[in-house]
Write a protein that holds these residues in place. Structure first.
Motif, PDB file in Angstrom:
ATOM      1  N   LEU A  67      32.567 -46.046  61.208  1.00 52.99           N
ATOM      2  CA  LEU A  67      33.446 -46.028  62.378  1.00 52.99           C
ATOM      3  C   LEU A  67      34.472 -44.917  62.254  1.00 52.99           C
ATOM      4  CD1 LEU A  67      34.679 -47.117  64.985  1.00 52.99           C
ATOM      5  CD2 LEU A  67      35.926 -48.802  63.609  1.00 52.99           C
ATOM      6  N   ASN A  68      35.064 -44.762  61.073  1.00 51.67           N
ATOM      7  CA  ASN A  68      36.055 -43.707  60.888  1.00 51.67           C
ATOM      8  C   ASN A  68      35.472 -42.339  61.214  1.00 51.67           C
ATOM      9  OD1 ASN A  68      38.626 -42.494  59.766  1.00 51.67           O
ATOM     10  ND2 ASN A  68      37.135 -41.656  58.327  1.00 51.67           N
ATOM     11  N   GLU A  69      34.249 -42.096  60.781  1.00 54.46           N
ATOM     12  CA  GLU A  69      33.619 -40.800  61.062  1.00 54.46           C
ATOM     13  C   GLU A  69      33.489 -40.565  62.564  1.00 54.46           C
ATOM     14  OE1 GLU A  69      29.491 -38.363  60.038  1.00 54.46           O
ATOM     15  OE2 GLU A  69      30.011 -40.179  58.915  1.00 54.46           O
ATOM     16  N   ARG A  90      37.269 -43.151  44.234  1.00 48.58           N
ATOM     17  CA  ARG A  90      36.328 -42.258  44.895  1.00 48.58           C
ATOM     18  C   ARG A  90      36.275 -42.530  46.386  1.00 48.58           C
ATOM     19  NH1 ARG A  90      31.349 -42.921  46.573  1.00 48.58           N
ATOM     20  NH2 ARG A  90      31.195 -44.963  45.566  1.00 48.58           N
ATOM     21  N   ILE A  91      36.225 -43.810  46.761  1.00 54.21           N
ATOM     22  CA  ILE A  91      36.149 -44.176  48.178  1.00 54.21           C
ATOM     23  C   ILE A  91      37.456 -43.857  48.887  1.00 54.21           C
ATOM     24  CG2 ILE A  91      35.913 -46.102  49.786  1.00 54.21           C
ATOM     25  CD1 ILE A  91      33.989 -47.396  47.818  1.00 54.21           C
ATOM     26  N   ILE A  92      38.580 -44.162  48.235  1.00 57.40           N
ATOM     27  CA  ILE A  92      39.889 -43.894  48.833  1.00 57.40           C
ATOM     28  C   ILE A  92      40.057 -42.402  49.095  1.00 57.40           C
ATOM     29  CG2 ILE A  92      42.373 -43.863  48.361  1.00 57.40           C
ATOM     30  CD1 ILE A  92      41.925 -46.512  46.846  1.00 57.40           C
ATOM     31  N   ALA A  93      39.797 -41.579  48.077  1.00 55.31           N
ATOM     32  CA  ALA A  93      39.965 -40.132  48.234  1.00 55.31           C
ATOM     33  C   ALA A  93      39.036 -39.588  49.306  1.00 55.31           C
ATOM     34  CB  ALA A  93      39.718 -39.432  46.896  1.00 55.31           C
ATOM     35  N   SER A  94      37.794 -40.074  49.325  1.00 55.73           N
ATOM     36  CA  SER A  94      36.820 -39.603  50.313  1.00 55.73           C
ATOM     37  C   SER A  94      37.263 -39.956  51.727  1.00 55.73           C
ATOM     38  CB  SER A  94      35.448 -40.206  50.033  1.00 55.73           C
ATOM     39  OG  SER A  94      34.528 -39.852  51.040  1.00 55.73           O
ATOM     40  N   LEU A  95      37.694 -41.192  51.937  1.00 57.14           N
ATOM     41  CA  LEU A  95      38.103 -41.619  53.264  1.00 57.14           C
ATOM     42  C   LEU A  95      39.356 -40.877  53.737  1.00 57.14           C
ATOM     43  CD1 LEU A  95      37.412 -45.460  53.124  1.00 57.14           C
ATOM     44  CD2 LEU A  95      36.389 -43.829  54.705  1.00 57.14           C
ATOM     45  N   MET A  96      40.292 -40.640  52.830  1.00 58.31           N
ATOM     46  CA  MET A  96      41.508 -39.937  53.235  1.00 58.31           C
ATOM     47  C   MET A  96      41.232 -38.464  53.507  1.00 58.31           C
ATOM     48  SD  MET A  96      44.577 -41.820  51.127  1.00 58.31           S
ATOM     49  CE  MET A  96      45.823 -41.484  52.374  1.00 58.31           C
ATOM     50  N   ASN A 148      37.682 -28.449  45.905  1.00 58.47           N
ATOM     51  CA  ASN A 148      37.768 -29.031  47.240  1.00 58.47           C
ATOM     52  C   ASN A 148      36.832 -30.213  47.374  1.00 58.47           C
ATOM     53  OD1 ASN A 148      35.187 -28.025  47.653  1.00 58.47           O
ATOM     54  ND2 ASN A 148      35.835 -26.394  49.037  1.00 58.47           N
ATOM     55  N   ALA A 149      36.665 -30.696  48.610  1.00 64.02           N
ATOM     56  CA  ALA A 149      35.859 -31.892  48.854  1.00 64.02           C
ATOM     57  C   ALA A 149      34.402 -31.703  48.470  1.00 64.02           C
ATOM     58  CB  ALA A 149      35.956 -32.288  50.330  1.00 64.02           C
ATOM     59  N   LEU A 150      33.940 -30.465  48.410  1.00 65.25           N
ATOM     60  CA  LEU A 150      32.554 -30.174  48.034  1.00 65.25           C
ATOM     61  C   LEU A 150      32.441 -29.772  46.569  1.00 65.25           C
ATOM     62  CD1 LEU A 150      31.488 -28.137  51.204  1.00 65.25           C
ATOM     63  CD2 LEU A 150      31.082 -30.565  50.708  1.00 65.25           C
ATOM     64  N   ALA A 151      33.505 -30.022  45.796  1.00 65.06           N
ATOM     65  CA  ALA A 151      33.555 -29.711  44.360  1.00 65.06           C
ATOM     66  C   ALA A 151      33.499 -28.206  44.099  1.00 65.06           C
ATOM     67  CB  ALA A 151      32.435 -30.432  43.607  1.00 65.06           C
ATOM     68  N   ILE A 152      33.907 -27.417  45.077  1.00 64.43           N
ATOM     69  CA  ILE A 152      33.970 -25.973  44.928  1.00 64.43           C
ATOM     70  C   ILE A 152      35.377 -25.597  44.458  1.00 64.43           C
ATOM     71  CG2 ILE A 152      33.823 -23.753  46.132  1.00 64.43           C
ATOM     72  CD1 ILE A 152      31.897 -25.129  48.089  1.00 64.43           C
ATOM     73  N   PRO A 153      35.510 -24.768  43.423  1.00 64.97           N
ATOM     74  CA  PRO A 153      36.846 -24.383  42.950  1.00 64.97           C
ATOM     75  C   PRO A 153      37.707 -23.786  44.057  1.00 64.97           C
ATOM     76  CG  PRO A 153      35.181 -23.710  41.380  1.00 64.97           C
ATOM     77  CD  PRO A 153      34.436 -24.214  42.601  1.00 64.97           C
ATOM     78  N   VAL A 207      47.720 -34.657  51.040  1.00 69.53           N
ATOM     79  CA  VAL A 207      48.573 -35.385  50.098  1.00 69.53           C
ATOM     80  C   VAL A 207      47.742 -35.942  48.945  1.00 69.53           C
ATOM     81  CG1 VAL A 207      50.110 -37.356  49.805  1.00 69.53           C
ATOM     82  CG2 VAL A 207      50.289 -35.937  51.858  1.00 69.53           C
ATOM     83  N   VAL A 208      46.572 -36.505  49.253  1.00 69.97           N
ATOM     84  CA  VAL A 208      45.687 -37.016  48.209  1.00 69.97           C
ATOM     85  C   VAL A 208      45.324 -35.903  47.230  1.00 69.97           C
ATOM     86  CG1 VAL A 208      43.362 -37.886  47.747  1.00 69.97           C
ATOM     87  CG2 VAL A 208      44.747 -38.922  49.542  1.00 69.97           C
ATOM     88  N   PHE A 209      44.975 -34.744  47.756  1.00 75.93           N
ATOM     89  CA  PHE A 209      44.620 -33.596  46.916  1.00 75.93           C
ATOM     90  C   PHE A 209      45.793 -33.214  46.015  1.00 75.93           C
ATOM     91  CE2 PHE A 209      44.595 -29.030  46.155  1.00 75.93           C
ATOM     92  CZ  PHE A 209      43.302 -28.796  45.698  1.00 75.93           C
TER      93      PHE A 209
END
Length: 220
Positions: A67-69, A90-96, A148-153, A207-209
């Motif tokens: 739903l969030n998506e 992992r879920i918290i960071a991903s959702l935020m 970043n979100a894709l694990a790219i430096p 903020v999470v980052f």
């Protein structure tokens, strides 16, 4: 008046939450649904868009994650608060990173519930102490290179880090411009670059980052 929607598949819990929220004169319940698809159907009828949606994660038909998506793509103005019993970094960071602006435990007290709603409405995000501790205690916290979100430096400039810290301190664009002696347009440019580099949708993701990599300690 803050307009609220409640999306949860447990009728008794949903009704109880509505009753509790309606005790606050500054809140108005404008929609209810028992799953994500039903909520999207309600929104499609155009009977009014809520400011905030309080959403359960585990629901039949369409989960809170799915739903969030959809909400981020179709109704980006709705701020999503996840109400759940399950916390995983992992879920918290991903959702935020993907637009969720706050998390609440289903056994939270009413003061925290009201505070979270008000903070989200006023500032666009809210990270309570429990979520902060989860993020700070994650295994990959401060020793990793920025990714970043894709694990790219990710390589952030000094100015971008300054902007990121001020975002975490809830400064407005105008306040950041005054603080750094730059234009509001320049601040907006840095903010947009941060969103692109880090791969998140909104302030909560930034903020999470910042917390995850030790750039900012929201509890300091």
């Amino acid at each position: 008046m803050i307009k609220i929607a409640i999306v949860d598949d447990h009728s008794l819990f949903r009704q109880s939450l509505r009753f509790l929220l309606e005790q606050n004169e500054g809140l108005k319940i404008v929609a209810e649904a028992e799953n994500g698809q039903e909520f999207l159907d309600v929104l499609a009828k155009n009977n009014g868009i809520p400011d905030i949606a309080i959403v359960d994660i585990e629901m039949p038909v369409m989960t809170g994650i799915d739903l969030n998506e959809h909400l981020q793509n179709l109704y980006p103005g709705i701020k999503v608060i996840i109400l759940t019993m399950h916390y995983q970094e992992r879920i918290i960071a991903s959702l935020m990173r993907n637009g969720v602006v706050a998390f609440l435990a289903k056994n939270c007290d009413k003061e925290e519930l009201f505070q979270t709603i008000q903070q989200v409405f006023d500032h666009g995000f809210y990270i309570n102490k429990y979520i902060l501790d989860i993020l700070k205690n994650a295994k990959k916290l401060r020793n990793d290179n920025l990714k970043n979100a894709l694990a790219i430096p990710v390589d952030l400039s000094k100015r971008e880090q300054e902007i990121l810290i001020l975002i975490c301190r809830e400064f407005s664009n105008q306040e950041m411009a005054n603080q750094l002696f730059i234009s509001v347009r320049t601040v907006e440019g840095h903010r947009n670059n941060l969103l692109l580099k880090i791969g998140c949708r909104n302030t909560a993701g930034l903020v999470v980052f910042a917390i995850k990599y030790g750039i900012f300690d929201i509890g300091a």
